[in-house]
Design a protein around this motif. Structure first.
Motif, PDB file in Angstrom:
ATOM      1  N   GLN A 841       0.832  -1.214   0.000  1.00 31.80           N
ATOM      2  CA  GLN A 841       0.000   0.000   0.000  1.00 31.80           C
ATOM      3  C   GLN A 841       0.868   1.266   0.000  1.00 31.80           C
ATOM      4  OE1 GLN A 841      -2.598  -0.402   3.359  1.00 31.80           O
ATOM      5  NE2 GLN A 841      -3.833  -2.070   2.434  1.00 31.80           N
ATOM      6  N   THR A 844       2.275   1.845  -3.411  1.00 33.59           N
ATOM      7  CA  THR A 844       1.258   2.335  -4.350  1.00 33.59           C
ATOM      8  C   THR A 844       1.022   3.826  -4.141  1.00 33.59           C
ATOM      9  OG1 THR A 844       0.222   0.150  -4.345  1.00 33.59           O
ATOM     10  CG2 THR A 844      -1.094   1.999  -5.164  1.00 33.59           C
ATOM     11  N   LYS A 845       0.916   4.254  -2.886  1.00 33.45           N
ATOM     12  CA  LYS A 845       0.700   5.679  -2.588  1.00 33.45           C
ATOM     13  C   LYS A 845       1.867   6.528  -3.080  1.00 33.45           C
ATOM     14  CE  LYS A 845      -2.196   4.900   1.507  1.00 33.45           C
ATOM     15  NZ  LYS A 845      -2.276   5.070   2.980  1.00 33.45           N
ATOM     16  N   ALA A 847       3.918   5.908  -5.514  1.00 35.39           N
ATOM     17  CA  ALA A 847       3.904   5.954  -6.981  1.00 35.39           C
ATOM     18  C   ALA A 847       2.871   6.951  -7.470  1.00 35.39           C
ATOM     19  CB  ALA A 847       3.622   4.555  -7.538  1.00 35.39           C
ATOM     20  N   GLU A 848       1.711   7.013  -6.806  1.00 36.41           N
ATOM     21  CA  GLU A 848       0.660   7.955  -7.191  1.00 36.41           C
ATOM     22  C   GLU A 848       1.107   9.395  -6.979  1.00 36.41           C
ATOM     23  OE1 GLU A 848      -2.827   9.076  -8.874  1.00 36.41           O
ATOM     24  OE2 GLU A 848      -2.051   7.053  -8.676  1.00 36.41           O
ATOM     25  N   ILE A 849       1.768   9.653  -5.838  1.00 38.37           N
ATOM     26  CA  ILE A 849       2.261  11.025  -5.564  1.00 38.37           C
ATOM     27  C   ILE A 849       3.278  11.448  -6.620  1.00 38.37           C
ATOM     28  CG2 ILE A 849       3.585  12.409  -3.929  1.00 38.37           C
ATOM     29  CD1 ILE A 849       2.312  10.741  -1.693  1.00 38.37           C
ATOM     30  N   ARG A 851       3.500  10.349  -9.648  1.00 42.31           N
ATOM     31  CA  ARG A 851       2.795  10.539 -10.919  1.00 42.31           C
ATOM     32  C   ARG A 851       2.141  11.920 -10.967  1.00 42.31           C
ATOM     33  NH1 ARG A 851      -0.141   6.533 -10.354  1.00 42.31           N
ATOM     34  NH2 ARG A 851       1.302   4.984 -11.164  1.00 42.31           N
ATOM     35  N   LYS A 852       1.521  12.358  -9.869  1.00 39.82           N
ATOM     36  CA  LYS A 852       0.890  13.675  -9.822  1.00 39.82           C
ATOM     37  C   LYS A 852       1.916  14.800  -9.939  1.00 39.82           C
ATOM     38  CE  LYS A 852      -3.125  12.204  -7.098  1.00 39.82           C
ATOM     39  NZ  LYS A 852      -3.833  12.363  -5.787  1.00 39.82           N
ATOM     40  N   ASP A 853       3.041  14.627  -9.264  1.00 41.32           N
ATOM     41  CA  ASP A 853       4.095  15.657  -9.349  1.00 41.32           C
ATOM     42  C   ASP A 853       4.607  15.804 -10.774  1.00 41.32           C
ATOM     43  OD1 ASP A 853       3.891  16.120  -6.683  1.00 41.32           O
ATOM     44  OD2 ASP A 853       5.625  14.861  -6.116  1.00 41.32           O
ATOM     45  N   GLN A 855       2.910  15.268 -13.559  1.00 40.01           N
ATOM     46  CA  GLN A 855       1.884  15.980 -14.322  1.00 40.01           C
ATOM     47  C   GLN A 855       1.887  17.469 -13.999  1.00 40.01           C
ATOM     48  OE1 GLN A 855       0.036  14.738 -16.712  1.00 40.01           O
ATOM     49  NE2 GLN A 855       0.892  12.677 -16.473  1.00 40.01           N
TER      50      GLN A 855
END
Length: 984
Positions: A841, A844-845, A847-849, A851-853, A855
């Motif tokens: 978990q 995963t979190k 990786a998401e952060i 990805r947002k940075d 973008q």
């Protein structure tokens, strides 16, 4: 090809031959034939330096392979001997207006140069002193010394600094001595506290105010004492004292203060010369000098420097070395050239400089050994100097520079010392040359013989190759029997074992001499004095016969010696000879034949032949086990237990004898640490038969490392198996790595022993340890049906889990016995699964952060307004190429580069300059060249990218550059005075 001039120079160098051309073998040097080549290389060889000065050489100084040359055109040349092609020229014309250079002084490290100036015609301006550092070409004036003509400088040989000289002494032309410290401190010549480092510390006090011609000072090793030597035209002064406070400045004034009200020690020699020269010899750089020389009209006053002989006089063994009045060719030197211009000292010689030649004299016998005549091609000789650090000798004329090579100057020292009867020093300098050593020993022995010291002479004669017969006859003619015996004994010591004939001759002769002396004393027994002499002489004979070489010779020539003693009627010595050479083996055999075992044992103990112990120990142990073993133990390390093993093995038939054998074997193993495997195996076999309770103690004492035990482990295991010693078999099986067998045997004894064995394998071998623990668990469960103890294994061994031992239980065992263990195991598995889920978990979190940075950064931009200014020069930003950083700072490209250059390393600055040059070259190419293809454009883009990476990777104000410069001052040292003046 050698020029005519070089051939003439080579021919003009003459050296005295070091010895006769051929030394024929004679009685004093039998066995040596020494040839001396006629063209043996001279001690001193002049070598002209490949250097042509632009003008006449006036002064020269050398230290640490740095040469300073003052020429008549007011140019100073600075040359590094190691890199002679890199010469530095320093113009001093503006400093020497109406002045001339009177002295050139260079410190031992070659860092500090002092130049003394005086008026040309004795008028104004006054005398002056200038300073030049090795790293500088700019002279600095020593203002405090203006008006003082400096004639001598005493440098600090303990100084190791390159920037300052440490405390030094300066002598003036009026007999004044100053102490100062020179060096670089910004733009100043001296340290900031000038008055503390410049002071007149002494005045020689002579009425005529003579100039100081030489100063040298040194700290005496392993003490707080200093010695200062000062010379004038006619005197040598010595100042010795202790520095009480090393931090006090001036330092050396503490020594001179002692002599303010006390008459200082000095030597005086009348001289009409307008100069005197002082030289010292250093055996090693930065060490105390060992010899001292002072040149005056009379000659050279030579002395040894010894700070321990007299607290107030370090110049000992003074002697006057007169300058030679003749040359090696036999001609007489003109009176005008009797006084040398200068000289230098080596370890054993002094080189004297004259206007047209150089002479070398021996310091040991004042003999002229070298002469080097100069032609007038290069002008007259000016000076000869020696590098105090490297020892190189330099001489120069007005227009040329020369160097002297010193080759084995100690080659003839041994002969000089021999001629002076200083034989210890002569042997020291023979350099292990047998022919030379033999000559020295022969002369020393002859002198002792003439002085009636016959025994000392005999000892030395024995070490020479002189004729044996002649030396023996010399002592016989003088009736010196004791000296003759000493000579013969000493000769006997030097003979080899294969020289049997010479050994026999000398031994028989010495015994004959003893027999004659003893016979003479026996015929005159009237006085007590004769009796004491007889006793002493008998002791000497006994000692002589006990020498191994003599004893062996007597044994081989027993009948001859026996007849010799019988011919003199010496019954006492005949008895001693019989006892001394008794055949102990036969005596012991006779005792054993008569069953006198105790007497045989006593004879065996009293003799020194250890082989007889090995031969008769078996019989004696059979009959007298306890006394014989005690005798063997008393011999200790002198006996080899392995050689006694056959005798010991033959006596283990019954328990009585075996116990005594065990006692000796235990002595060998535990007391003497005997490493022989046979001894250990035999002891272990006796233990298994007669003392089984000692087996485990013995095995334990040998340790658990199979490479370190001294017994055969396989043999021991077989013995223990045959004797039924199960516990010992367990330990031996473990030692052999038979872990399964060891555990199986241990389980037949008790479970605790099995646990110990299971814990012994290496920590890295977890599979084996788990297998052994499971075997123990299976035994406990199936053989003993002890479920509770089986559960305890789960706490004792981390490798065993509940699921591993479940198959060992019967199908009828209820779960209540191991319910807790199963629950604990399931909880561990569940916790491990939960930990893995949490890690997944969190990954995963993250990786998401990220990805947002990514973008967000894609849509980020910065606005530049027309009014925006450069943060460095504050000029409008859009006027020139610029950089904008995420933090908001903006810089012109050239402003950013200019600000960054001081912060970059040398490598980065070089790379920046190269990138700028490449970009300029590509930019200047014609437009059609750059547009032909993508190659040039990609090259230009790559250069710009490299340039951006170097200067714009981070903000000048917010990046690491600003953090690294936090310890740098706001005002640079070189701009300090200008900024302070502007602010004022």
């Amino acid at each position: 090809m050698t020029s005519m001039l070089d051939q003439y120079e080579r021919a003009s160098q003459r050296s005295k031959p070091s010895g006769p051309e051929l030394m024929r073998p004679d009685i004093s040097t039998a066995g040596f034939i020494q040839m001396k080549s006629q063209d043996e290389e001279p001690i001193f060889i002049r070598q002209r330096v490949n250097f042509r000065p632009p003008d006449n050489i006036l002064h020269l100084a050398v230290s640490s392979n740095f040469i300073m040359i003052v020429m008549a055109n007011n140019i100073i040349l600075r040359i590094d001997v190691k890199c002679p092609e890199k010469k530095e020229e320093i113009d001093i014309s503006k400093y020497v207006t109406n002045m001339k250079i009177s002295g050139l002084f260079l410190d031992p490290l070659g860092n500090h140069l002092l130049i003394a100036l005086i008026p040309k015609n004795g008028e104004s301006p006054p005398a002056d002193l200038f300073y030049l550092h090795r790293t500088s070409t700019k002279f600095k004036q020593a203002g405090k010394f203006r008006g003082h003509e400096i004639t001598a400088v005493g440098w600090n040989f303990n100084n190791a600094s390159e920037t300052t000289s440490g405390p030094i002494l300066l002598g003036s032309s009026r007999g004044l001595i100053f102490e100062t410290e020179i060096g670089l401190d910004g733009d100043k010549i001296f340290n900031t506290s000038l008055e503390q480092y410049w002071k007149q510390v002494f005045d020689i006090g002579e009425e005529s105010k003579p100039p100081i011609t030489g100063i040298v000072f040194h700290k005496i090793p392993q003490s707080d004492k200093y010695v200062i030597i000062v010379t004038t035209l006619i005197r040598i002064y010595q100042y010795v004292g202790t520095i009480m406070n090393p931090q006090e400045k001036p330092l050396l004034q503490q020594i001179f203060s002692r002599y303010l009200n006390v008459q200082e020690r000095f030597n005086q020699l009348e001289s009409s010369l307008p100069y005197s020269r002082m030289q010292v010899y250093y055996p090693a750089p930065k060490g105390m000098p060992t010899s001292f020389g002072w040149l005056s009209e009379t000659g050279i006053l030579y002395a040894e420097v010894d700070a321990k002989a007299d607290p107030d006089n370090v110049l000992v063994n003074q002697e006057m070395l007169c300058c030679p009045e003749t040359s090696l060719s036999g001609t007489t030197v003109a009176q005008t050239s009797l006084a040398p211009i200068n000289f230098i000292l080596t370890k054993f010689h002094a080189l004297l400089l004259y206007p047209d030649h150089v002479k070398g004299i021996s310091l040991l016998n004042q003999e002229l050994i070298f002469e080097d005549i100069y032609n007038d091609t290069f002008g007259k000789l000016v000076n000869i100097i020696k590098d105090p650090m490297s020892g190189a000798i330099w001489a120069h004329t007005e227009r040329a520079l020369f160097k002297y090579k010193v080759t084995r100057e100690e080659r003839n020292v041994w002969q000089i010392y021999m001629d002076k009867n200083e034989f210890g020093l002569a042997k020291q300098y023979c350099k292990d040359n047998p022919a030379h050593i033999d000559q020295v020993l022969v002369k020393e022995a002859e002198i002792l013989f003439k002085n009636k010291e016959f025994e000392k002479s005999a000892i030395i004669y024995a070490d020479t190759h002189s004729s044996f017969e002649e030396i023996s006859l010399k002592f016989l003619q003088e009736s010196q029997i004791e000296a003759l015996k000493t000579f013969l004994k000493k000769k006997l010591e030097g003979l080899r074992p294969q020289d049997k004939t010479q050994i026999t001759m000398i031994v028989v002769w010495v015994i004959e001499l003893f027999m004659n002396q003893l016979g003479t004393l026996r015929s005159n027994q009237s006085s007590h004095l004769h009796n004491s002499k007889y006793t002493e002489l008998q002791k000497q004979l006994d000692s002589f016969l006990c020498i191994p070489t003599v004893e062996e010779c007597v044994k081989k020539n027993l009948s001859t010696i026996h007849n010799l003693m019988a011919s003199h009627g010496d019954k006492d010595n005949l008895i001693r000879l019989t006892i001394m050479h008794r055949n102990y083996e036969e005596v012991i055999r006779q005792h054993l034949h008569k069953n006198n075992y105790l007497e045989a044992l006593e004879v065996l103990k009293s003799q020194a032949n250890r082989n007889l112990f090995y031969q008769f120990a078996g019989i004696l142990i059979q009959e007298l086990p306890k006394p014989t073993v005690a005798a063997l133990i008393s011999q200790g390390h002198q006996l080899q237990p392995s050689k006694l093993l056959p005798a010991l093995v033959s006596c283990d038939s019954d328990e009585k004898h075996a116990k005594e054998v065990v006692k000796y074997l235990e002595f060998c193993v535990y007391k003497q640490s005997c490493p022989d495997q046979a001894i250990h195996n035999f002891l272990l076999s006796l233990y298994t038969k007669y003392k089984q309770d000692e087996v485990m103690r013995y095995i334990g004492s040998q340790g658990q490392d199979i490479t370190m035990v001294h017994y055969d482990v396989h043999y021991a295991l077989r013995l223990c198996q045959e004797a039924g010693l199960t516990e010992a078999c367990v330990q031996l099986s473990a030692l052999l790595g038979l872990w399964t067998t060891a555990v199986d045997l241990a389980l037949t004894i008790n479970v605790d022993l099995a646990k110990q064995i299971a814990a012994m394998p290496s920590h890295n071998d977890n599979e084996l340890k788990k297998k052994l623990w499971l075997k123990i668990a299976e035994h406990v469960v199936r053989e003993r049906d002890d479920i509770q103890q089986a559960m305890e294994f789960l706490q004792q061994c981390d490798l065993v889990r509940i699921e591993d031992i479940l198959p060992f239980f019967s199908d009828f065992v209820t779960i209540d016995h191991f319910k807790d263990a199963i629950c604990s195991s399931l909880q561990e598995y569940n916790q491990h699964i939960q930990d893995l889920k949490e890690e997944m978990q969190e990954a995963t979190k993250a990786a998401e952060i990220i990805r947002k940075d990514i973008q967000a950064f894609r849509r980020r931009c910065t606005f530049v307004h027309v009014r925006d200014a450069c943060n460095s020069c504050e000029v409008q930003l859009l006027l020139r190429p610029f950089y904008v950083f995420p933090c908001g700072h903006k810089f012109h490209s050239d402003c950013l580069i200019a600000a960054l250059i001081p912060m970059l390393t040398i490598e980065q600055q070089t790379k920046l300059a190269d990138l700028q040059r490449q970009l300029t070259v590509i930019s200047k190419k014609p437009e059609d060249t750059t547009s032909v293809g993508s190659v040039s454009l990609s090259t230009k883009d790559q250069i710009k990218a490299d340039l951006d990476e170097l200067i714009a990777s981070e903000c000048l104000y917010c990046g690491e550059f600003m953090i690294e410069s936090i310890d740098k001052p706001f005002i640079e040292e070189e701009n300090y005075e200008r900024v302070m003046a502007e602010w004022a």
